[in-house]
Design a protein around this motif. Structure first.
Motif, mmCIF file in Angstrom:
data_model
loop_
_atom_site.group_PDB
_atom_site.id
_atom_site.type_symbol
_atom_site.label_atom_id
_atom_site.label_comp_id
_atom_site.label_asym_id
_atom_site.label_seq_id
_atom_site.Cartn_x
_atom_site.Cartn_y
_atom_site.Cartn_z
ATOM 1 N N THR A 49 -39.310 70.293 -24.572
ATOM 2 C CA THR A 49 -38.209 70.964 -25.248
ATOM 3 C C THR A 49 -36.998 70.038 -25.332
ATOM 4 O OG1 THR A 49 -36.673 72.839 -25.141
ATOM 5 C CG2 THR A 49 -37.510 71.980 -23.059
ATOM 6 N N ASN A 50 -36.140 70.319 -26.293
ATOM 7 C CA ASN A 50 -34.873 69.592 -26.398
ATOM 8 C C ASN A 50 -33.775 70.253 -25.567
ATOM 9 O OD1 ASN A 50 -35.839 67.586 -28.176
ATOM 10 N ND2 ASN A 50 -35.635 69.005 -29.916
ATOM 11 N N LYS A 51 -34.094 71.388 -24.969
ATOM 12 C CA LYS A 51 -33.098 72.119 -24.182
ATOM 13 C C LYS A 51 -33.553 72.183 -22.726
ATOM 14 C CE LYS A 51 -31.644 74.904 -28.147
ATOM 15 N NZ LYS A 51 -31.446 76.275 -28.686
ATOM 16 N N GLN A 52 -33.890 71.022 -22.195
ATOM 17 C CA GLN A 52 -34.440 70.990 -20.838
ATOM 18 C C GLN A 52 -33.445 71.440 -19.773
ATOM 19 O OE1 GLN A 52 -34.507 68.348 -22.866
ATOM 20 N NE2 GLN A 52 -33.324 66.653 -21.984
ATOM 21 N N GLU A 105 -30.999 73.767 -20.054
ATOM 22 C CA GLU A 105 -30.886 75.232 -20.049
ATOM 23 C C GLU A 105 -32.141 75.888 -19.474
ATOM 24 O OE1 GLU A 105 -30.264 73.165 -22.500
ATOM 25 O OE2 GLU A 105 -28.807 73.961 -23.955
ATOM 26 N N ILE A 106 -33.299 75.359 -19.863
ATOM 27 C CA ILE A 106 -34.554 75.953 -19.370
ATOM 28 C C ILE A 106 -34.715 75.700 -17.880
ATOM 29 C CG2 ILE A 106 -37.071 75.777 -19.504
ATOM 30 C CD1 ILE A 106 -36.787 75.440 -22.509
ATOM 31 N N LYS A 141 -39.131 81.045 -24.404
ATOM 32 C CA LYS A 141 -39.037 81.438 -25.811
ATOM 33 C C LYS A 141 -37.622 81.892 -26.177
ATOM 34 C CE LYS A 141 -41.206 84.450 -29.253
ATOM 35 N NZ LYS A 141 -42.226 85.507 -29.475
ATOM 36 N N ILE A 163 -34.855 80.805 -25.043
ATOM 37 C CA ILE A 163 -33.919 79.672 -25.103
ATOM 38 C C ILE A 163 -34.298 78.705 -26.224
ATOM 39 C CG2 ILE A 163 -33.047 77.665 -23.837
ATOM 40 C CD1 ILE A 163 -33.399 79.321 -21.284
ATOM 41 N N ASP A 164 -35.599 78.427 -26.346
ATOM 42 C CA ASP A 164 -36.052 77.487 -27.370
ATOM 43 C C ASP A 164 -37.374 77.984 -27.938
ATOM 44 O OD1 ASP A 164 -36.665 75.393 -28.998
ATOM 45 O OD2 ASP A 164 -36.778 73.869 -27.422
ATOM 46 N N SER A 170 -38.981 76.932 -30.365
ATOM 47 C CA SER A 170 -39.856 75.855 -30.839
ATOM 48 C C SER A 170 -40.387 74.983 -29.697
ATOM 49 C CB SER A 170 -39.082 74.973 -31.833
ATOM 50 O OG SER A 170 -37.968 74.363 -31.199
ATOM 51 N N ALA A 171 -40.139 75.381 -28.474
ATOM 52 C CA ALA A 171 -40.624 74.601 -27.321
ATOM 53 C C ALA A 171 -42.147 74.543 -27.324
ATOM 54 C CB ALA A 171 -40.120 75.220 -26.020
#
Length: 290
Positions: free
Chosen positions: A214-217, A219-220, A266, A268-269, A271-272
């Motif tokens: 993911t590009n939001k590592q 936050e996840i 899902k 948060i992202d 498209s993860a």
């Protein structure tokens, strides 16, 4: 009890560990022997191993099963020590001698069932539990395990293949000595034994290991730490197509927590990219203790 005393008690104790291993070997060997006399021998289920060979010999020649097992186990153990070195040492010797001894002691026990299918199923479970305990004691009960290791050393075949070949030959022999149905019952017993060993070794509690790209590592990672209370490991990776650096998150959760993990990722992202695998045994903080 003080904190210092508690820490001292939690520390690794080699003597206690060694005693526990010997208890595993003795208990495991006893369970295998009792399962043999209660389920396998009365129903002529020769489901691999030296116990299977002894079942065939009883039918052909009427020989005492314990004597047959000693007659095979002791030379195989000696050959194993000579050809393989002290692979298991004294602990395997104990299993090699103690199992036939318990078979002899319990030879007059009344059969638990005279149904061959039940004998194969419950005999397989009993043998699997016993062997699994012996393996947890870092030993074996000798027999065809050592024979497989000898074949493995001198043929280059994988150990699993060698075990399958030897046990398969015993099952085929059972089909000839008894009948095709007897061979099929032996195959059922062998299959149940292998699955039961796995359960004893890794337990019933399967976990899930999730690999999250993911590009939001950040936050996840935070939401997993706060809302599931599980640790997250960051791995460095490079995209095969873009050649860009892309961190990967790795997280292990219980099965009951997995659905919640999917929902959080899902939310948060969407498209993860998530890859999920079964983790048959997880040892460490938050899971099973070593």
């Amino acid at each position: 009890m003080t904190i210092k005393q508690k820490r001292r008690n939690d520390q690794y104790n080699p003597k206690r560990e060694l005693l526990q291993e010997y208890l595993y070997i003795l208990l495991g060997s006893a369970i295998v022997a009792i399962a043999f006399n209660l389920f396998l021998l009365p129903n002529k289920v020769a489901s691999g191993g030296v116990s299977g060979i002894s079942t065939i010999f009883v039918t052909l020649f009427g020989w005492e099963p314990a004597y047959v097992q000693w007659a095979f186990n002791i030379p195989l153990f000696t050959a194993g020590v000579i050809l393989l070195g002290r692979l298991y040492g004294i602990k395997t010797l104990i299993g090699t001698l103690f199992l036939p001894f318990v078979v002899y002691l319990t030879r007059n026990m009344e059969p638990a069932t005279l149904d061959p299918l039940l004998g194969a199923l419950f005999g397989g479970v009993g043998v699997g539990i016993g062997l699994g305990l012996a393996f947890r004691g870092n030993a074996s009960t000798g027999g065809t395990d050592l024979a497989a290791q000898i074949v493995h050393k001198f043929t280059g075949l994988s150990l699993g293949t060698c075990v399958a070949i030897i046990d398969g030959m015993i099952v085929v022999a059972a089909a000839f000595v008894f009948d095709l149905e007897g061979g099929l019952y032996a195959l059922i017993g062998l299959f149940v034994t292998s699955k039961t060993i796995d359960l004893v070794q890794v337990g019933f509690g399967y976990s899930k290991m999730a690999i999250i790209i993911t590009n939001k590592q950040d936050e996840i990672s935070q939401v997993i730490l706060r809302k599931i209370d599980r640790g997250v490991t960051r791995l460095s990776a490079v995209g095969g197509y873009t050649d860009d650096e892309r961190p990967i998150l790795m997280c292990v959760v219980d099965q009951t927590e997995f659905f919640k993990l999917k929902q959080l990722v899902k939310s948060i992202d969407a498209s993860a990219f998530v890859v999920v695998m079964d983790a048959s045994e997880v040892v460490g903080k938050g899971f099973k203790r070593v």
